[in-house]
Design a protein around this motif. Structure first.
Motif, PDB file in Angstrom:
ATOM      1  N   TYR A  57       1.132  -1.105  -0.348  1.00  0.00           N
ATOM      2  CA  TYR A  57       0.220   0.140   0.271  1.00  0.00           C
ATOM      3  C   TYR A  57       0.974   1.546   0.202  1.00  0.00           C
ATOM      4  O   TYR A  57       1.778   1.720   0.535  1.00  0.00           O
ATOM      5  CB  TYR A  57      -0.848   0.056   1.049  1.00  0.00           C
ATOM      6  N   VAL A  58       0.741   1.562  -0.534  1.00  0.00           N
ATOM      7  CA  VAL A  58       0.895   3.546  -1.169  1.00  0.00           C
ATOM      8  C   VAL A  58       0.048   4.480  -0.699  1.00  0.00           C
ATOM      9  O   VAL A  58      -1.260   3.819  -1.820  1.00  0.00           O
ATOM     10  CB  VAL A  58       2.221   4.047  -2.058  1.00  0.00           C
ATOM     11  N   SER A  59       0.573   5.509  -0.134  1.00  0.00           N
ATOM     12  CA  SER A  59      -0.669   6.604  -0.527  1.00  0.00           C
ATOM     13  C   SER A  59      -0.899   7.243  -2.002  1.00  0.00           C
ATOM     14  O   SER A  59       0.692   7.327  -2.594  1.00  0.00           O
ATOM     15  CB  SER A  59      -0.187   8.042   0.471  1.00  0.00           C
ATOM     16  N   PRO A  60      -2.086   7.600  -1.940  1.00  0.00           N
ATOM     17  CA  PRO A  60      -1.453   8.261  -3.999  1.00  0.00           C
ATOM     18  C   PRO A  60      -0.655   9.597  -3.787  1.00  0.00           C
ATOM     19  O   PRO A  60      -1.009   9.895  -3.384  1.00  0.00           O
ATOM     20  CB  PRO A  60      -3.298   8.393  -4.780  1.00  0.00           C
ATOM     21  N   PRO A  61      -0.355   9.104  -5.296  1.00  0.00           N
ATOM     22  CA  PRO A  61       0.557  10.257  -5.312  1.00  0.00           C
ATOM     23  C   PRO A  61      -0.234  12.129  -5.657  1.00  0.00           C
ATOM     24  O   PRO A  61       0.644  13.119  -6.161  1.00  0.00           O
ATOM     25  CB  PRO A  61       1.134  10.042  -6.431  1.00  0.00           C
ATOM     26  N   THR A  62      -1.705  12.204  -5.888  1.00  0.00           N
ATOM     27  CA  THR A  62      -2.319  13.258  -6.094  1.00  0.00           C
ATOM     28  C   THR A  62      -3.026  13.036  -5.358  1.00  0.00           C
ATOM     29  O   THR A  62      -3.663  11.052  -5.214  1.00  0.00           O
ATOM     30  CB  THR A  62      -2.183  13.827  -7.804  1.00  0.00           C
ATOM     31  N   GLU A  63      -4.051  13.954  -5.144  1.00  0.00           N
ATOM     32  CA  GLU A  63      -5.719  14.013  -4.069  1.00  0.00           C
ATOM     33  C   GLU A  63      -6.781  12.863  -5.466  1.00  0.00           C
ATOM     34  O   GLU A  63      -6.815  13.137  -6.670  1.00  0.00           O
ATOM     35  CB  GLU A  63      -6.049  15.061  -4.258  1.00  0.00           C
ATOM     36  N   MET A  64      -6.602  11.841  -5.593  1.00  0.00           N
ATOM     37  CA  MET A  64      -8.420  11.349  -5.782  1.00  0.00           C
ATOM     38  C   MET A  64      -9.233  10.997  -5.367  1.00  0.00           C
ATOM     39  O   MET A  64     -10.089  10.892  -3.969  1.00  0.00           O
ATOM     40  CB  MET A  64      -8.001  10.053  -5.745  1.00  0.00           C
ATOM     41  N   THR A  65     -10.245  10.731  -5.540  1.00  0.00           N
ATOM     42  CA  THR A  65     -12.010   9.912  -5.842  1.00  0.00           C
ATOM     43  C   THR A  65     -11.840   9.968  -4.893  1.00  0.00           C
ATOM     44  O   THR A  65     -12.314   8.256  -5.664  1.00  0.00           O
ATOM     45  CB  THR A  65     -12.299  10.862  -7.017  1.00  0.00           C
ATOM     46  N   SER A  66     -13.150   9.347  -4.071  1.00  0.00           N
ATOM     47  CA  SER A  66     -13.091   8.523  -3.282  1.00  0.00           C
ATOM     48  C   SER A  66     -14.062   7.126  -3.797  1.00  0.00           C
ATOM     49  O   SER A  66     -14.866   8.090  -4.638  1.00  0.00           O
ATOM     50  CB  SER A  66     -13.816   8.756  -1.779  1.00  0.00           C
ATOM     51  N   VAL A  67     -14.572   6.139  -3.634  1.00  0.00           N
ATOM     52  CA  VAL A  67     -15.147   5.536  -4.256  1.00  0.00           C
ATOM     53  C   VAL A  67     -15.814   4.273  -3.460  1.00  0.00           C
ATOM     54  O   VAL A  67     -14.618   4.040  -2.466  1.00  0.00           O
ATOM     55  CB  VAL A  67     -14.859   4.901  -5.341  1.00  0.00           C
ATOM     56  N   SER A  68     -16.945   3.875  -3.354  1.00  0.00           N
ATOM     57  CA  SER A  68     -16.906   2.771  -2.420  1.00  0.00           C
ATOM     58  C   SER A  68     -17.221   1.986  -2.785  1.00  0.00           C
ATOM     59  O   SER A  68     -17.933   1.234  -3.313  1.00  0.00           O
ATOM     60  CB  SER A  68     -18.622   3.322  -1.679  1.00  0.00           C
ATOM     61  N   LEU A  69     -16.438   0.294  -2.492  1.00  0.00           N
ATOM     62  CA  LEU A  69     -16.097  -0.823  -3.355  1.00  0.00           C
ATOM     63  C   LEU A  69     -17.425  -1.265  -2.625  1.00  0.00           C
ATOM     64  O   LEU A  69     -18.040  -2.719  -3.146  1.00  0.00           O
ATOM     65  CB  LEU A  69     -15.181  -1.561  -3.031  1.00  0.00           C
ATOM     66  N   LYS A  70     -17.391  -1.098  -1.230  1.00  0.00           N
ATOM     67  CA  LYS A  70     -18.908  -2.149  -0.317  1.00  0.00           C
ATOM     68  C   LYS A  70     -19.797  -1.860  -1.404  1.00  0.00           C
ATOM     69  O   LYS A  70     -20.656  -3.081  -0.735  1.00  0.00           O
ATOM     70  CB  LYS A  70     -18.768  -1.679   1.089  1.00  0.00           C
ATOM     71  N   ASN A  71     -20.488  -1.044  -2.155  1.00  0.00           N
ATOM     72  CA  ASN A  71     -21.178  -0.505  -2.665  1.00  0.00           C
ATOM     73  C   ASN A  71     -21.294  -0.806  -4.011  1.00  0.00           C
ATOM     74  O   ASN A  71     -22.324  -1.161  -4.572  1.00  0.00           O
ATOM     75  CB  ASN A  71     -21.645   1.249  -2.868  1.00  0.00           C
TER      76      ASN A  71
END
Length: 305
Positions: A57-71
């Motif tokens: 795991y790494v933090s994304p290199p730039t801001e990214m839009t969140s998403v719900s994988l559970k949904n």
């Protein structure tokens, strides 16, 4: 760039476009292997797998839009392949994937790292000046989508994965020597990471395209062997140890568990091609027109609906 200068985009010209599509499939197969393992193992193996995913795991290199994988939301993943050439980290490939559980499909679009885009820049040049954030931003603007997840593939570490799966055999187009190893023409065997590193040595200035071809041949051979369940079972711990050396990603362990439950059906891969054209009067230079880009963009956006 003068004639005497060497472009770090040079190995990645139009002639290699079809092979470059294999790079994202390489990651997807490795990802599906982990998903299968996560769904099948228990006890200590489960916690070993959790540890590996946490290491990758790494933090994304730039801001990214969140998403719900559970949904079960459709989401995008930017996959960047990198390699070091003459001491400089170079962008080998740039893919955007749309994973849609409703369609039970993963749609892949590859954007050439060397072709000139409508803004007269290439992704390779952008990476040299602004790194992964600049490339991801450009891909988002080109495709008019938001990026949800990020994956980085380090091709200089692929030898670790080759060694983990017990080595492999592949076809070598021409004989050469590198770092004390002899690689004859024809079928050769690579058993460990040291041999792989030697095989992927840049021999001279004119070897750039041949190096890229060797790299792609190695990716395809590794991908083929990873599809074998007996290889996965027999080299379970070694594959886990090698995975975070080759792949770094913004998928958490919780994300992986959600993928197992909600996205296991999205294994069918659909490809979208972006046609590029030769630039008149400039040998080896290709361009992507706005019209061709728009056609691919519409298809990719549809794959997320």
């Amino acid at each position: 760039m003068t004639k005497s200068e060497t472009s770090y985009d040079e190995p990645f010209k139009r002639g290699h476009k079809k092979k470059k599509r294999k790079i994202l499939r390489f990651f997807l197969i490795a990802l599906f292997v982990l998903i299968i393992l996560l769904g099948a193992v228990g006890g200590k193996a489960y916690f070993d797998l959790k540890s590996v995913i946490n290491k990758a795991y790494v933090s994304p290199p730039t801001e990214m839009t969140s998403v719900s994988l559970k949904n079960k939301e459709a989401f995008t993943t930017a996959v960047l392949g990198i390699s070091e050439i003459k001491g400089k980290e170079v962008l080998v490939s740039a893919d955007m994937a749309a994973i849609n559980p409703r369609l039970q499909q993963t749609t892949v679009i590859n954007i050439s790292t060397s072709a000139l885009l409508p803004n007269h820049q290439s992704l390779g040049t952008l990476y040299n000046s602004g790194g992964a954030p600049a490339v991801i931003k450009e891909m988002e603007e080109l495709l008019q989508v938001k990026t949800n997840k990020f994956v980085k593939i380090d091709f200089d570490q692929i030898g670790e994965l080759v060694e983990a799966i017990g080595g492999l055999s592949l076809q070598n187009a021409r004989a050469f020597n590198a770092q004390g190893y002899n690689f004859p023409q024809g079928t050769i065997s690579l058993k460990n990471s040291t041999e792989v590193k030697a095989y992927l040595t840049l021999l001279n200035e004119s070897d750039s395209k041949k190096l890229f071809a060797r790299q792609q041949e190695l990716v395809m051979a590794t991908m083929t062997k990873l599809k074998n369940p007996q290889v996965i079972i027999g080299h379970f711990s070694q594959i886990l140890a090698a995975f975070p050396k080759v792949f770094r990603m913004s998928f958490s362990f919780e994300n992986f568990k959600a993928l197992v439950v909600n996205y296991h059906g999205a294994t069918r891969i659909s490809k979208i091609n972006i046609h590029s054209d030769k630039m008149e009067g400039q040998s080896g230079v290709t361009t992507i027109s706005q019209a061709n880009l728009d056609l691919a963009k519409i298809q990719f956006q549809e794959s997320l609906k």
